[in-house]
Design an enzyme around this catalytic site. Structure first.
Site, PDB file in Angstrom:
ATOM      1  N   ASP A   1      -1.479   1.167   8.804  1.00 49.40           N
ATOM      2  CA  ASP A   1      -0.262   1.739   8.215  1.00 49.40           C
ATOM      3  C   ASP A   1       0.971   1.422   9.058  1.00 49.40           C
ATOM      4  O   ASP A   1       1.873   2.252   9.213  1.00 49.40           O
ATOM      5  CB  ASP A   1      -0.410   3.263   8.045  1.00 49.40           C
ATOM      6  CG  ASP A   1      -1.568   3.619   7.135  1.00 49.40           C
ATOM      7  OD1 ASP A   1      -1.748   2.944   6.116  1.00 49.40           O
ATOM      8  OD2 ASP A   1      -2.309   4.573   7.456  1.00 49.40           O
TER       9      ASP A   1
ATOM     10  N   ASN B   1       0.852  -1.192   0.000  1.00 48.60           N
ATOM     11  CA  ASN B   1       0.000   0.000   0.000  1.00 48.60           C
ATOM     12  C   ASN B   1       0.884   1.236   0.000  1.00 48.60           C
ATOM     13  O   ASN B   1       2.037   1.190   0.450  1.00 48.60           O
ATOM     14  CB  ASN B   1      -0.889  -0.008   1.248  1.00 48.60           C
ATOM     15  CG  ASN B   1      -1.997   1.029   1.194  1.00 48.60           C
ATOM     16  OD1 ASN B   1      -2.335   1.541   0.129  1.00 48.60           O
ATOM     17  ND2 ASN B   1      -2.569   1.349   2.350  1.00 48.60           N
TER      18      ASN B   1
ATOM     19  N   SER C   1       5.151   7.048   1.575  1.00 48.91           N
ATOM     20  CA  SER C   1       5.711   5.737   1.922  1.00 48.91           C
ATOM     21  C   SER C   1       5.006   4.639   1.145  1.00 48.91           C
ATOM     22  O   SER C   1       3.838   4.773   0.781  1.00 48.91           O
ATOM     23  CB  SER C   1       5.545   5.461   3.430  1.00 48.91           C
ATOM     24  OG  SER C   1       6.107   6.487   4.225  1.00 48.91           O
TER      25      SER C   1
ATOM     26  N   HIS D   1       1.090   5.397   1.256  1.00 50.69           N
ATOM     27  CA  HIS D   1       0.519   6.264   2.291  1.00 50.69           C
ATOM     28  C   HIS D   1       1.128   7.656   2.158  1.00 50.69           C
ATOM     29  O   HIS D   1       2.349   7.788   1.983  1.00 50.69           O
ATOM     30  CB  HIS D   1       0.807   5.705   3.684  1.00 50.69           C
ATOM     31  CG  HIS D   1       0.176   6.509   4.776  1.00 50.69           C
ATOM     32  ND1 HIS D   1      -1.188   6.513   5.002  1.00 50.69           N
ATOM     33  CD2 HIS D   1       0.720   7.358   5.687  1.00 50.69           C
ATOM     34  CE1 HIS D   1      -1.453   7.330   6.012  1.00 50.69           C
ATOM     35  NE2 HIS D   1      -0.317   7.845   6.444  1.00 50.69           N
TER      36      HIS D   1
END
Length: 204
Positions: free
Chosen positions: A144, A106, A135, A108
């Site tokens: 996260d 993912n 990130s 972020h």
């Protein structure tokens, strides 16, 4: 060739960048399916590139676990090597994360572990910091909190609001994501090794 499934909830700007890049024959990864938890504008990007789509509507399930189980079944049909969350606005249930770990990543809009959660840009502005960042992480069962694969600082400029700051972070996110996918595809980046380096070892 690394095969990639991308999951979205909205406009899919990271998805578009990834599709543009993987359309190059020299890039070592291909997006094979785009999925989402709702009807989203980002599905148009998949249509533009003739990429199949799958929809697992969040509202049709009684719980996050039931939704996650169906999403997992849909992903299993495609058997991607990697799952990329591209603005998916749902926390994945633990059984789904565990089944695919460490092959879910993912992006972020913050320099993690600073400002995790759904409002990373807003939180950075509220904190009055001089810089934030972007990130790319391995998804784990926290918010996260997974192992960091790549990140880069982005300055907060005088007069920035949430929109202007996010607009400067987004290109950095896209560049980092594309580079991470490339490094995974070429074997330069071993997701299992990164995950295991973060996994606590039992003591004797």
């Amino acid at each position: 060739m690394l095969t990639v499934a991308v999951l979205i909830s909205g406009a899919g700007s990271n998805l578009r960048a990834l599709l543009d890049t993987t359309a190059d024959d020299d890039f070592p990864a291909r997006v094979i399916v785009v999925g989402g938890d709702r009807e989203a504008d980002g599905f148009q990007h998949a249509e533009d590139f003739n990429i199949p789509t799958m929809l697992v509507p969040w509202r049709e399930y009684d719980s996050r676990e039931e939704w996650g189980a169906e999403l997992g079944e849909q992903l299993a049909v495609w058997r991607p090597d990697l799952v990329v969350l591209s603005g998916l606005m749902r926390l994945l249930p633990a059984p789904l994360v565990d089944a695919w770990s460490p092959r879910i990543i993912n992006t972020h809009p913050a320099y993690l572990p600073e400002f995790p959660g759904a409002h990373g840009v807003r939180d950075a502005l509220a904190a009055g910091v001089a810089q934030t960042g972007a990130s790319v992480i391995i998804v784990d069962n926290g918010v996260d909190s997974g192992p960091i694969l790549a990140q880069e600082r982005v300055p907060v400029l005088p007069g920035d609001d949430e929109h202007s700051l996010h607009d400067r972070i987004k290109p950095v996110e896209r560049r980092l994501l594309i580079d991470v996918v490339r490094r995974i595809a070429t074997g330069e980046l071993d997701l299992a090794a990164v995950r295991d380096a973060r996994t606590p070892r039992p003591t004797d």
